[in-house]
Design a protein around this motif. Structure first.
Motif, short mmCIF file in Angstrom:
data_model
loop_
_atom_site.label_atom_id
_atom_site.label_comp_id
_atom_site.label_asym_id
_atom_site.label_seq_id
_atom_site.Cartn_x
_atom_site.Cartn_y
_atom_site.Cartn_z
N VAL B 50 0.84 -1.21 0.00
CA VAL B 50 0.00 0.00 0.00
C VAL B 50 0.87 1.26 0.00
CG1 VAL B 50 -1.64 1.29 1.40
CG2 VAL B 50 -1.97 -1.13 1.05
N GLU B 53 2.19 1.68 -3.48
CA GLU B 53 1.10 2.18 -4.34
C GLU B 53 0.92 3.68 -4.15
OE1 GLU B 53 -1.96 -1.66 -4.72
OE2 GLU B 53 -2.36 -0.14 -3.22
N ASN B 54 0.93 4.10 -2.90
CA ASN B 54 0.75 5.53 -2.60
C ASN B 54 1.87 6.37 -3.17
OD1 ASN B 54 -1.58 5.55 -1.21
ND2 ASN B 54 -0.72 6.55 0.61
N GLU B 59 -2.23 1.37 -8.49
CA GLU B 59 -2.98 0.40 -7.70
C GLU B 59 -2.73 -0.99 -8.30
OE1 GLU B 59 -7.47 -0.32 -6.21
OE2 GLU B 59 -6.81 1.77 -6.43
N ILE B 60 -2.22 -1.88 -7.48
CA ILE B 60 -1.90 -3.22 -7.99
C ILE B 60 -3.08 -4.13 -7.70
CG2 ILE B 60 -0.20 -5.09 -7.98
CD1 ILE B 60 1.70 -3.13 -6.55
N ASP B 61 -3.52 -4.82 -8.72
CA ASP B 61 -4.66 -5.73 -8.57
C ASP B 61 -4.23 -6.94 -7.70
OD1 ASP B 61 -7.29 -6.69 -9.42
OD2 ASP B 61 -6.06 -8.33 -10.22
#
Ligand code: B12
Ligand code: SF4
Lengths: 453, 85
Positions: B50, B53-54, B59-61
């Motif tokens: 997370v 991602e930030n 955004e990783i599935d």
């Protein structure tokens, strides 16, 4: 110069997880379970403490038979063994081999505390109680050639005076986790609990300064350790817990511990836990059934807590702390439906991890007394089957095999790809929130120099 | 000498792992299995993901996450998402 005396400290091997083929197969095959479970290891703290109480003129070696074989020809003047019940059969074999060579063997630890008379038949001396209170006397008597068959502690050891465990004895071996103790005992009285029965009269605490110094030392000795606090119940005195957590923050460790569920009501503790690096709290929920929790402890504490389980899990996990829920199945009010009900609770509430064990009548517990009176102990199962994942007594509403099958069924329904995906989604949204909040906090701090409330 | 040293995405991933798992950055290698990273269990891994991602605005599935074995594969997945329009 006299030759230094050689003391071997031996932790006998036992099975991790269940012995039965279904549990072993699941452990081999489930990637999700393996990933989750690999930090759940560690050395025998009891022996590391015995090492710290042994004067420097002894040459001390620690052997963890779960990692390396015991050399039965090794030079030894004295052998000290420890063990929980699952290790007992092997403990007796090890003791027999050394005693056959004339090397005296002293036993301590959980099983020796639970059933000292039996253990006494296999060793030269049994220690019932805390090493801090007994070991100096044992060594004194050993040196005089006057070991007594039984050493019983009177009164609790003062943990604030306890020397720090001698972790360096275990340092050469790779343990992904390092256990640290901050207290001993638990105020509850669960009928099946073998862990705290000996500390019922009084909890013992180390001082916060002591614990901080121990964690600092662990950090120096082990490479970036994952600290697991072995306390039976990490959050009993909340004031002390708060102080400890504040002091852990600057140490920058990752840690996990175990506790009853009540701390969920304290937002300050939850925040301090997250800020100090808490990954996971193991919580003994035991059951989701009103009937099963009735009378599980003398004061019905867990029954009264049942209504808070959902709210508590959410509050704790929303603070970024995973809940590792421990459940015990097979008590007299449990039926074959209990497995599914328990699994549903675990999944509906997105527990981070789970332990689903078969209730086990450990020697010395009130549960054992009941089961013996009713002739329900499976006497063909030796101590090595007391893993908490193998059925060792006759449950009321199912067969022992159904109990094992039911608990492994819970594991299968929890540790699999499909549920792991759902769990990942759930936790990602929690972490997103937390990371966002933290960024906002940092930004506010940078612009105003003041932290947000 | 590895190519990763000049790769900003590798540096971000490695920085986040090192910060969150509290391990020195030089110990995080591209060929390290994500499930064997020191101090990283499944919960820590999520915090790492997370945070990455930030920091990278991606955004990783979750399905994709499950196919990732090594730090290098994680970096490659991030790189694909950063490059995607
Ligand atoms: C840490 C821990 C582990 C660690 C480390 C194990 C180890 N070798 O010590 C790991 C994760 C490896 C582990 C594994 C297992 N564990 Co475990 N574990 C614990 C835990 C959380 C804390 C134990 C601890 O370190 N206490 C602190 C130390 C200091 O206490 P202590 O060992 O009793 O030592 C004191 C005295 O007894 C004495 N002493 C001890 N040894 C000696 C020796 C001598 C010579 C002397 C004089 C004194 C002495 O001095 C010490 C200080 O006073 C307890 C739960 C709890 N809170 O107690 C469960 C617990 C001990 N585990 C339990 C079980 C069932 C297991 C497993 C069998 C589960 C499984 N099937 O996978 C495995 C066994 C694996 C194996 N191969 O050995 C049960 C045991 C019940 C029982 N009666 O046997 C407990 C009580 C949990 C529970 N409530 O069910 N465990
Ligand atoms: S709450 Fe846990 S440690 Fe305390 S008595 Fe019950 S089972 Fe034992």
């Amino acid at each position: 110069m006299p030759r230094s005396k050689k003391l071997l400290l031996i932790s006998p091997r036992a099975t991790f997880f269940g012995r039965n083929p279904k549990h072993q197969q699941f452990k081999r095959e489930s990637r999700e379970f393996q990933f989750f479970d690999y930090t759940w290891t560690g050395f025998a703290t009891g022996l590391i403490i015995v090492g710290s109480l042994t004067p420097p003129q002894y040459d001390v070696r620690y052997i963890d038979e779960n990692i390396e074989p015991v050399d039965f020809d090794a030079e030894a003047d004295l052998v000290a063994v420890t063990g929980m019940t699952a290790q007992a059969d092997r403990m007796y074999e090890i003791a027999a081999a050394f005693r056959a060579r004339g090397v005296p063997v002293v036993a301590g630890g959980l099983h020796a505390n639970l059933i000292p008379k039996e253990v006494a038949r296999h060793v030269d001396a049994v220690c019932v109680g805390e090493a801090e209170a007994l070991w100096p006397q044992v060594l004194h008597d050993f040196e005089q050639g006057e070991l007594k068959p039984m050493y019983r502690q009177r009164g609790r050891a003062d943990l604030t005076q306890a020397p720090r465990p001698r972790w360096e004895l275990a340092q050469q071996r790779y343990y992904p986790s390092v256990w640290v103790e901050t207290s001993r005992g638990c105020p509850h009285t669960c009928r099946f609990c073998a862990a705290t029965i000996r500390y019922r009269d009084k909890l013992g605490y180390k001082t916060v300064d002591q614990v901080v110094a121990e964690v600092e030392l662990v950090r120096e000795r082990f490479d970036n350790p994952y600290v697991l606090f072995s306390d039976d119940n990490f959050v009993v005195d909340r004031g002390r817990t708060r102080e400890l957590l504040k002091r852990l923050i600057p140490l920058g460790i990752k840690w996990s511990g175990q506790s009853d569920v009540s701390f969920y009501k304290d937002p300050e503790i939850l925040e301090l836990m997250h800020d100090s690096g808490c990954m996971m709290m193991l919580i003994g929920f035991e059951s989701v059934s009103t009937e099963t929790l009735t009378g599980i402890d003398e004061r019905n504490w867990k029954l009264r807590a049942l209504g808070t389980y959902v709210e508590a899990t959410k509050a704790i996990q929303d603070h970024g702390i995973g809940v590792y829920g421990a459940f015990t199945l097979g008590l007299d009010t449990d039926t074959k439906d209990s497995f599914e009900e328990t699994a549903a609770f675990m999944k509906d509430n997105y527990l981070a991890g789970i332990q689903a064990s078969c209730v086990t009548p450990f020697p010395g517990t009130p549960l054992r007394g009941d089961m013996e009176r009713e002739g329900r102990i499976l006497t063909d199962r030796p101590w090595s089957h007391y893993t908490v994942f193998d059925a060792v007594y006759q449950p009321r509403h199912m067969t022992p095999e159904e109990l094992e099958e039911g608990t492994i069924g819970i594991y299968r329904s929890f540790y699999n790809r499909e549920f792991s995906l759902r769990k990942t989604r759930h936790f990602k949204s929690i972490y997103r929130n937390l990371v966002r909040k933290k960024a906002e906090r940092d930004e506010a701090l940078a612009t105003t120099g003041r932290s947000m409330v | 000498m590895t190519t990763e040293t000049h790769d900003p995405i590798f540096d971000t991933v490695c920085g986040v792992i090192s910060r969150i798992a509290k391990v020195p950055p030089e110990t995080v290698r591209a060929d390290a299995p994500v499930s064997g990273l020191q101090n990283v269990d499944s919960i820590v891994l999520l915090e790492i993901i997370v945070t990455v991602e930030n920091e990278l605005g991606i955004e990783i599935d979750e399905e994709e996450l499950f196919a990732i074995d090594t730090v290098g594969e994680f970096v490659a997945a991030c790189r694909r998402l950063v490059a995607a329009p």
